[in-house]
Motif scaffolding. Structure first.
Motif, PDB file in Angstrom:
ATOM      1  N   GLU A 117       0.660  -1.147  -0.164  1.00 46.82           N
ATOM      2  CA  GLU A 117      -0.107   0.022   0.115  1.00 46.82           C
ATOM      3  C   GLU A 117       0.910   1.319  -0.056  1.00 46.82           C
ATOM      4  N   LYS A 118       1.967   1.245   0.936  1.00 50.28           N
ATOM      5  CA  LYS A 118       2.660   2.438   0.936  1.00 50.28           C
ATOM      6  C   LYS A 118       3.546   2.615  -0.579  1.00 50.28           C
ATOM      7  N   LEU A 119       4.133   1.712  -1.273  1.00 49.63           N
ATOM      8  CA  LEU A 119       4.484   1.677  -2.566  1.00 49.63           C
ATOM      9  C   LEU A 119       3.506   1.806  -3.735  1.00 49.63           C
ATOM     10  N   ASP A 120       2.276   1.859  -3.350  1.00 57.19           N
ATOM     11  CA  ASP A 120       0.749   1.584  -4.367  1.00 57.19           C
ATOM     12  C   ASP A 120       1.292   0.411  -5.224  1.00 57.19           C
ATOM     13  N   PHE A 121       1.886  -0.732  -5.099  1.00 56.23           N
ATOM     14  CA  PHE A 121       1.858  -2.036  -5.583  1.00 56.23           C
ATOM     15  C   PHE A 121       0.616  -2.791  -5.757  1.00 56.23           C
ATOM     16  N   LYS A 122      -0.107  -2.383  -6.848  1.00 63.02           N
ATOM     17  CA  LYS A 122      -1.508  -3.154  -6.655  1.00 63.02           C
ATOM     18  C   LYS A 122      -1.447  -4.503  -6.727  1.00 63.02           C
ATOM     19  N   ARG A 123      -0.373  -5.266  -7.490  1.00 58.93           N
ATOM     20  CA  ARG A 123      -0.632  -6.699  -7.488  1.00 58.93           C
ATOM     21  C   ARG A 123      -0.154  -7.170  -6.181  1.00 58.93           C
ATOM     22  N   GLY A 124       0.962  -6.493  -5.525  1.00 58.76           N
ATOM     23  CA  GLY A 124       1.224  -6.950  -4.101  1.00 58.76           C
ATOM     24  C   GLY A 124       0.041  -6.969  -3.178  1.00 58.76           C
ATOM     25  N   ILE A 125      -0.736  -5.941  -3.427  1.00 60.56           N
ATOM     26  CA  ILE A 125      -1.737  -5.566  -2.378  1.00 60.56           C
ATOM     27  C   ILE A 125      -2.926  -6.713  -2.350  1.00 60.56           C
ATOM     28  N   ALA A 126      -3.268  -7.110  -3.786  1.00 62.67           N
ATOM     29  CA  ALA A 126      -3.929  -8.123  -3.997  1.00 62.67           C
ATOM     30  C   ALA A 126      -3.511  -9.295  -3.448  1.00 62.67           C
ATOM     31  N   LYS A 127      -2.386 -10.007  -3.874  1.00 61.01           N
ATOM     32  CA  LYS A 127      -2.154 -11.034  -3.259  1.00 61.01           C
ATOM     33  C   LYS A 127      -1.923 -11.054  -1.671  1.00 61.01           C
ATOM     34  N   ALA A 128      -1.531 -10.138  -1.024  1.00 59.28           N
ATOM     35  CA  ALA A 128      -1.458 -10.014   0.348  1.00 59.28           C
ATOM     36  C   ALA A 128      -2.711 -10.134   1.147  1.00 59.28           C
ATOM     37  N   LEU A 129      -3.804  -9.464   0.397  1.00 48.47           N
ATOM     38  CA  LEU A 129      -5.225  -9.675   0.656  1.00 48.47           C
ATOM     39  C   LEU A 129      -5.831 -11.107   0.804  1.00 48.47           C
ATOM     40  N   HIS A 130      -5.398 -11.756  -0.257  1.00 46.83           N
ATOM     41  CA  HIS A 130      -5.681 -13.068  -0.387  1.00 46.83           C
ATOM     42  C   HIS A 130      -4.999 -13.942   0.334  1.00 46.83           C
ATOM     43  N   ASN A 131      -3.849 -13.937   0.719  1.00 48.50           N
ATOM     44  CA  ASN A 131      -3.112 -14.493   1.536  1.00 48.50           C
ATOM     45  C   ASN A 131      -3.643 -14.418   2.984  1.00 48.50           C
ATOM     46  N   ILE A 132      -3.923 -13.463   3.449  1.00 48.07           N
ATOM     47  CA  ILE A 132      -4.473 -13.189   4.924  1.00 48.07           C
ATOM     48  C   ILE A 132      -5.759 -13.691   4.956  1.00 48.07           C
ATOM     49  N   GLY A 133      -6.805 -13.843   3.660  1.00 46.51           N
ATOM     50  CA  GLY A 133      -7.761 -14.187   3.533  1.00 46.51           C
ATOM     51  C   GLY A 133      -7.767 -15.815   3.932  1.00 46.51           C
ATOM     52  N   ILE A 134      -6.819 -16.352   3.480  1.00 46.32           N
ATOM     53  CA  ILE A 134      -6.507 -18.186   3.620  1.00 46.32           C
ATOM     54  C   ILE A 134      -6.061 -18.113   4.877  1.00 46.32           C
ATOM     55  N   VAL A 135      -5.308 -17.065   5.559  1.00 43.77           N
ATOM     56  CA  VAL A 135      -4.983 -17.524   7.192  1.00 43.77           C
ATOM     57  C   VAL A 135      -6.205 -17.658   8.097  1.00 43.77           C
ATOM     58  N   TYR A 136      -7.116 -16.451   7.856  1.00 46.13           N
ATOM     59  CA  TYR A 136      -8.319 -16.526   8.479  1.00 46.13           C
ATOM     60  C   TYR A 136      -9.131 -17.807   8.219  1.00 46.13           C
ATOM     61  N   TYR A 137      -9.225 -18.015   6.614  1.00 47.14           N
ATOM     62  CA  TYR A 137     -10.123 -19.218   6.583  1.00 47.14           C
ATOM     63  C   TYR A 137      -9.522 -20.367   7.255  1.00 47.14           C
ATOM     64  N   ASN A 138      -8.296 -20.623   7.392  1.00 48.62           N
ATOM     65  CA  ASN A 138      -7.755 -21.839   7.982  1.00 48.62           C
ATOM     66  C   ASN A 138      -7.861 -21.917   9.595  1.00 48.62           C
ATOM     67  N   THR A 139      -8.054 -20.930  10.059  1.00 50.16           N
ATOM     68  CA  THR A 139      -8.099 -20.638  11.518  1.00 50.16           C
ATOM     69  C   THR A 139      -9.675 -20.594  12.002  1.00 50.16           C
ATOM     70  N   GLY A 140     -10.723 -20.858  10.874  1.00 51.56           N
ATOM     71  CA  GLY A 140     -11.858 -20.691  11.104  1.00 51.56           C
ATOM     72  C   GLY A 140     -12.719 -19.576  11.264  1.00 51.56           C
TER      73      GLY A 140
END
Length: 695
Positions: free
Chosen positions: A68-91
């Motif tokens: 977000e600081k670098l306005d790197f959109k592809r990185g933002i999308a992947k990070a959001l996706h990965n955090i979603g997976i973490v929350y999914y795995n923990t229920g």
């Protein structure tokens, strides 16, 4: 029954797998705050996803903040996706939904269609768990369309599988099986063993739901070796859970409990709260049925807590219903009543008047039963006194009768002693004679068995070992299982002038009679080919029939033996790859992809018949990768399964289609395992011979 949901994990592999977590963390310390550092953080998040959710979340958030600081959109999308997976795995499904939805918006902005398909699939899975099936299937279909457009087989197999899950939960077995098979096809295209295993397991669950237990177990067994090879502990746990439910339905509770415990251990190992939510219910059910109310209560209570944490309303309702049954069994009618109320609250949201009346009636019944128990207690003393008086009278009568019987018995014994003494001498003489005959019989049996074993060595010498069958034979397997010491089935290979002949035959009978006929058949086939430059398979069968009829003196007379054989014979030109075939009562199967073609044989055997017309020669067109199967009837005719029925050709064909894409040695192993599982404790019905070749 727990279905397997396929989640999509989209990563950019920024580093070689040789990079360890330690080396990535060291690299992170020296990197400047740029896109390379973001990629390192993403990779570290990925490495911790299934082992340490806390660290995964830390690295995911760091990647998000820097992107977000670098306005790197592809990185933002992947990070959001990965955090979603973490929350999914923990229920934490609500948080996972927020992050996946945010990720989709960014992916839409940058035109990342593959990433969008992945997020749609994962959002669908969350709605699926929440029971919002309309939203779930809408997102799954969006994912499937994009993946098909991109020719992304991995993503398509996941979306198709999950559509099947929704349809299965809505009891639409036919359409569910259709999408599972679509998922299976994409799995094969993607060479995804895990995808194939998931499809097999889910098809098995559909078969189970429509009460086709044999077919269900067949598909579970196809999934098992694939899961074991992949080593995915949660998936193996899900398979064991399905095994447990299958054996529970078959009323084999010890086996059922064994598999549920194995599933529980694996779910605990990987901290799968979803898996534990289901398996605790099954283990509690078994304890309750066994009368172990204490353990049942522990599992039902813990399972209910998991269901509440994950907001799984169906499971929550099921646990309330089971706890109501449990407390009713314990005699705690107030708690039983309360849990019934909770069950109807969750299941129907609003308790109807009719439901209230039913529960009120039930409560009245409980109170009535309690009063009846009190009345029964007041009458116990009187009944015990009456029973004591009756018992005293009965003992007096028994004593008198016993004395009279003892007197009569003494007289009878005295008279019998004289007769017994005479009979003893006769019995000893007869015993000695029987022992002498037994020794003679054992010696004869030993001689017969030794002779049969010697015959076996002769037969084995005639049957070439699989690895020495032919140096020019294409990739192949030979599954050969004799019913007795020696076999009436045989296979035969002969090479001459670039022609390779291969036959599988089933002689009349099995054991010693069948073995003699098989050795005769091998000798005649060798003789026929030794005296000719080239013969078609049909011509060979004509000549073989002539020799069998002549040598056995068959003339079609009444009471004459009908000895002979059924046979399937191919001729394969090693250089041109041209294939010819003829068959007597045994078909030929050819698999092109997933399409099985059956070439029918002549309906008469090798032996005398009233209408001995020439055998038909077939020229068969084959392509590279086609699989050819020659076989006798022993596999399809084997009795077994839960109902002790034949395996049948329809199931044999389905089995061949399902294993045809595997290497030939794996095919042999799967066919043998399925045969032994089907046979179980039943005796082997007949000799078995199956040969597969991939051209």
């Amino acid at each position: 029954m727990k279905l397997v949901f396929l989640f999509c994990f989209i990563f950019s592999i920024c580093f070689s797998q040789n990079h360890t977590i330690d080396s990535l963390e060291k690299r992170l310390l020296t990197q400047q705050p740029d896109t390379n550092k973001i990629n390192t953080l993403q990779e570290l998040c990925k490495r911790h996803l299934f082992s340490d959710s806390k660290k995964a979340l830390i690295y995911g958030n760091q990647a998000l903040n820097l992107s977000e600081k670098l306005d790197f959109k592809r990185g933002i999308a992947k990070a959001l996706h990965n955090i979603g997976i973490v929350y999914y795995n923990t229920g934490n499904f609500d948080s996972a939904l927020i992050y996946f939805s945010s990720s989709v918006k960014v992916k839409q902005f940058i035109g990342d269609k593959k990433g969008m398909a992945s997020s749609y699939n994962n959002i669908g899975a969350i709605y699926d768990y929440k029971g919002d099936y309309n939203k779930a299937i809408t997102h799954y279909i969006s994912s499937l369309k994009i993946n098909e457009e991109l020719h992304n087989d991995e993503g398509a197999l996941s979306a198709a599988n999950n559509i099947g899950n929704v349809l299965s939960q809505q009891h639409n077995a036919k359409d569910a099986a259709k999408y599972y098979r679509i998922s299976l096809n994409y799995s094969k295209k993607a060479s995804s063993n895990k995808g194939m295993a998931d499809a097999y397991l889910n098809i098995g669950n559909v078969k189970f739901d429509i009460n086709s237990l044999d077919s269900a177990m067949f598909y579970y067994n196809l999934a098992k070796p694939l899961y074991m090879n992949e080593g995915d502990q949660e998936r193996i746990g899900t398979l064991y859970n399905s095994y447990g439910i299958w054996y529970q339905k078959a009323n084999q509770l010890d086996s059922s409990f064994h598999y549920f415990q194995k599933a529980k251990d694996l779910y605990t190992l990987v901290d799968s709260k979803l898996g534990l939510t289901e398996v605790y219910k099954h283990i509690g059910d078994i304890y309750l049925n066994k009368g172990d109310v204490k353990n049942a209560e522990v599992y039902f209570t813990n399972g209910l807590n998991f269901a509440k944490q994950l907001d799984l309303k169906d499971f929550e309702a099921g646990y309330y219903e089971n706890l109501a049954k449990l407390y009713f069994k314990k005699g705690d009618f107030a708690k039983a009543y309360n849990y019934h109320v909770l069950f109807y609250d969750v299941k129907d949201s609003l308790i109807t008047k009719e439901s209230l009346k039913q529960m009120a009636d039930m409560n009245v019944k409980y109170e009535t039963e309690k009063k009846e128990q009190e009345i029964n207690l007041l009458n116990i003393d009187k009944k015990l006194q009456d029973a004591h008086l009756k018992k005293q009278r009965l003992m007096v009568i028994i004593s008198v009768v016993g004395l009279l019987v003892a007197i009569l018995l003494s007289v009878f014994i005295w008279r019998s002693l004289n007769t017994t003494s005479k009979q003893k001498t006769i019995i000893e003489e007869q015993k000695k004679l029987v022992e002498e005959k037994t020794v003679m019989l054992e010696e004869k049996n030993k001689g017969i068995i030794d002779s049969i074993n010697y015959a076996k060595r002769i037969q084995v010498a005639l049957l070439k070992e699989e690895e020495y069958v032919s140096s020019h034979l294409p990739e192949h397997f030979i599954l050969y299982k004799a019913k007795d010491i020696v076999s009436g089935d045989f296979y035969w290979v002969f090479e001459k002038n670039d022609y390779l002949y291969l036959a599988v035959a089933d002689c009349t009978g099995h054991g010693v009679p069948g073995a003699f006929m098989s050795m005769l058949g091998i000798a005649f086939l060798n003789e026929i080919l030794a005296n000719s430059e080239f013969l078609t398979p049909a011509a060979i069968l004509d000549l073989l029939r002539e020799k069998i009829v002549k040598e056995l003196g068959q003339k079609g007379k009444e009471f004459e033996t009908k000895d002979g054989m059924d046979i399937s014979l191919i001729c394969y030109h090693i250089k041109t790859k041209q294939l010819q075939w003829a068959g007597a009562n045994n078909s030929l199967y050819i698999l092109k992809g997933e399409h099985l073609r059956e070439i029918k044989p002549n309906k008469h055997h090798i032996g005398y018949s009233s209408n001995m017309v020439p055998f038909t020669n077939h020229l068969v067109t084959i392509d590279d990768g086609d699989v050819i199967y020659l076989f006798t009837d022993g596999y399809a005719d084997q009795f077994g399964g839960p109902k002790g029925k034949k395996f049948k050709y329809s199931q044999f064909k389905e089995l061949l289609v399902s294993v045809a894409s595997q290497p030939m040695d794996i095919q042999k192993e799967l066919l043998n395992k399925e045969f032994e599982f089907w046979k179980s404790h039943h005796e082997q019905t007949d000799d078995v011979c199956v040969i597969g070749l991939r051209v």
